[in-house]
Write a protein that holds these residues in place. Structure first.
Motif, PDB file in Angstrom:
ATOM      1  N   PRO A  35       0.570  -1.173   0.071  1.00  0.00           N
ATOM      2  CA  PRO A  35      -0.137   0.024   0.108  1.00  0.00           C
ATOM      3  C   PRO A  35       0.936   1.372   0.043  1.00  0.00           C
ATOM      4  CG  PRO A  35      -0.156  -1.131   2.081  1.00  0.00           C
ATOM      5  CD  PRO A  35       0.486  -2.070   1.301  1.00  0.00           C
ATOM      6  N   PHE A  36       2.036   1.251   0.565  1.00  0.00           N
ATOM      7  CA  PHE A  36       2.827   2.167   0.752  1.00  0.00           C
ATOM      8  C   PHE A  36       3.419   2.756  -0.770  1.00  0.00           C
ATOM      9  CE2 PHE A  36       4.317   2.648   5.328  1.00  0.00           C
ATOM     10  CZ  PHE A  36       3.171   2.946   5.809  1.00  0.00           C
ATOM     11  N   SER A  37       3.569   1.653  -1.343  1.00  0.00           N
ATOM     12  CA  SER A  37       4.352   1.627  -2.791  1.00  0.00           C
ATOM     13  C   SER A  37       3.444   2.353  -3.879  1.00  0.00           C
ATOM     14  CB  SER A  37       4.620   0.130  -3.285  1.00  0.00           C
ATOM     15  OG  SER A  37       5.126   0.470  -4.774  1.00  0.00           O
ATOM     16  N   GLN A  38       2.069   2.113  -3.398  1.00  0.00           N
ATOM     17  CA  GLN A  38       1.111   2.573  -4.594  1.00  0.00           C
ATOM     18  C   GLN A  38       0.760   4.123  -4.078  1.00  0.00           C
ATOM     19  OE1 GLN A  38      -2.335   0.614  -3.200  1.00  0.00           O
ATOM     20  NE2 GLN A  38      -1.877  -1.298  -4.318  1.00  0.00           N
ATOM     21  N   ARG A  39       1.363   4.652  -2.920  1.00  0.00           N
ATOM     22  CA  ARG A  39       1.569   6.155  -2.627  1.00  0.00           C
ATOM     23  C   ARG A  39       2.997   6.672  -3.022  1.00  0.00           C
ATOM     24  NH1 ARG A  39      -1.884   7.936   1.699  1.00  0.00           N
ATOM     25  NH2 ARG A  39      -3.561   6.516   2.309  1.00  0.00           N
ATOM     26  N   ARG A  55       3.357   6.346  10.752  1.00  0.00           N
ATOM     27  CA  ARG A  55       2.786   7.399   9.790  1.00  0.00           C
ATOM     28  C   ARG A  55       3.635   8.426   9.293  1.00  0.00           C
ATOM     29  NH1 ARG A  55      -1.992   6.585  12.923  1.00  0.00           N
ATOM     30  NH2 ARG A  55      -3.406   5.158  11.952  1.00  0.00           N
ATOM     31  N   LEU A  81       2.739  10.222   6.070  1.00  0.00           N
ATOM     32  CA  LEU A  81       1.131  10.262   5.993  1.00  0.00           C
ATOM     33  C   LEU A  81       0.532  11.255   6.822  1.00  0.00           C
ATOM     34  CD1 LEU A  81       0.629   6.243   5.511  1.00  0.00           C
ATOM     35  CD2 LEU A  81       0.846   7.854   3.701  1.00  0.00           C
ATOM     36  N   ASN A 115      -4.636   8.042   8.379  1.00  0.00           N
ATOM     37  CA  ASN A 115      -4.540   7.053   7.221  1.00  0.00           C
ATOM     38  C   ASN A 115      -4.445   5.567   8.051  1.00  0.00           C
ATOM     39  OD1 ASN A 115      -2.913   9.567   5.389  1.00  0.00           O
ATOM     40  ND2 ASN A 115      -4.951   8.572   4.965  1.00  0.00           N
TER      41      ASN A 115
END
Length: 291
Positions: free
Chosen positions: A27-31, A190, A195, A199
């Motif tokens: 999920p971090f990679s998608q951000r 975070r 983030l 989140n």
């Protein structure tokens, strides 16, 4: 690029933090947030930082390193974690201070990533428990050398932080007390990822589950489910209340078995540590995560 270095200190998280970050890798990679595995960079940084003790970084050092570490992954923010960035346990004490090589090492990291936004994250720890933990990891001769000329009552984290600020003024520093980590774990994750509060992350209570009984965790999660409107500050008060009732004593109590380490000395060092934390929060350029 935003480049984040989590630098320990030793004995504060035992790689729990990087494991939690890696559980959020997808999920971090998608951000646009990259969390490389430690094997991809720890040895590499060790070699590079050792070499920089004697020479300036090569012009292409940054590009070569990031290409090798990211292996084609595109990111705006990358997070590294290694309690040995400032040296091993052997380097944790010396010259009357904590991590005497920290300022030089941070300046060298800043020089490699001169055109990036560099951030340093670090947990500090009460010297009353940190010093015995460090000495306990060294052979008798090493422990004796580490304590030569050391005045425990003048040993504080402020000296290390001020030296880093002077040597690497463009690096943003974020600190927290290891003793508070269970209460602020989710915020640490975070903040390292850049983030906003609120989140969702994976493993926001992973540390808590290690120090709270199974019954306590079940009741805690049930309470959160019944009160979804709680703010972060309110959640911390709830965590503190549940820990007060359900904490696993063996997981939260530390035994200090060191010659000359009396209850009186521990109390004195703890009082000095409290003053040190207060002073750290007043240093410009330092963000302090507190419960």
């Amino acid at each position: 690029m935003q480049v984040v270095f989590h630098t320990g200190a030793h004995g504060t998280d035992d790689d729990r933090l990087i494991k939690c970050l890696l559980s959020n890798k997808e999920p971090f990679s998608q951000r646009g947030i990259a969390v490389p595995g430690p094997a991809q960079y720890r040895d590499l940084f060790k070699k590079v930082l050792t070499a920089l003790d004697d020479a300036e970084p090569e012009p292409q050092a940054r590009e070569v390193m990031m290409e090798a570490i990211l292996d084609g992954e595109v990111a705006d923010r990358v997070i590294f974690s290694d309690s040995n960035f400032f040296g091993s346990h052997w380097s944790a004490l010396g010259k009357g201070m904590f991590y005497p090589r920290a300022a030089t090492r941070m300046a060298n990291l800043q020089s490699i990533f001169a055109y990036d936004q560099v951030e340093m994250f670090m947990a500090i720890r009460n010297p009353a428990s940190f010093v015995p933990d460090v000495l306990g990891s060294l052979p008798d001769k090493g422990a004796t050398q580490a304590m030569e000329g050391m005045d425990l009552h003048k040993l504080h984290w402020t000296g290390m932080v001020e030296s880093i600020r002077a040597a690497a003024p463009n690096v943003q520093l974020t600190l927290w007390c290891n003793e508070d980590t269970p209460l602020i774990w989710a915020q640490i994750i975070r903040d390292m990822a850049g983030l906003e509060h609120g989140n969702k992350i994976v493993g926001g209570f992973s540390l808590l589950s290690e120090i709270m009984s199974k019954e306590g965790m079940q009741r805690f999660r049930a309470y959160l489910a019944e009160h979804p409107e709680l703010s972060e500050m309110q959640k911390r008060r709830v965590i503190a209340a549940f820990l007060d009732k359900y904490a696993l004593e063996d997981a939260v109590e530390e035994e200090l078995d060191l010659p000359g380490w009396t209850h009186e000395l521990v109390d004195q060092l703890t009082e000095l540590y409290d003053e040190d934390v207060f002073n750290l929060q007043r240093i410009p350029g330092v963000q302090f995560i507190a419960p």
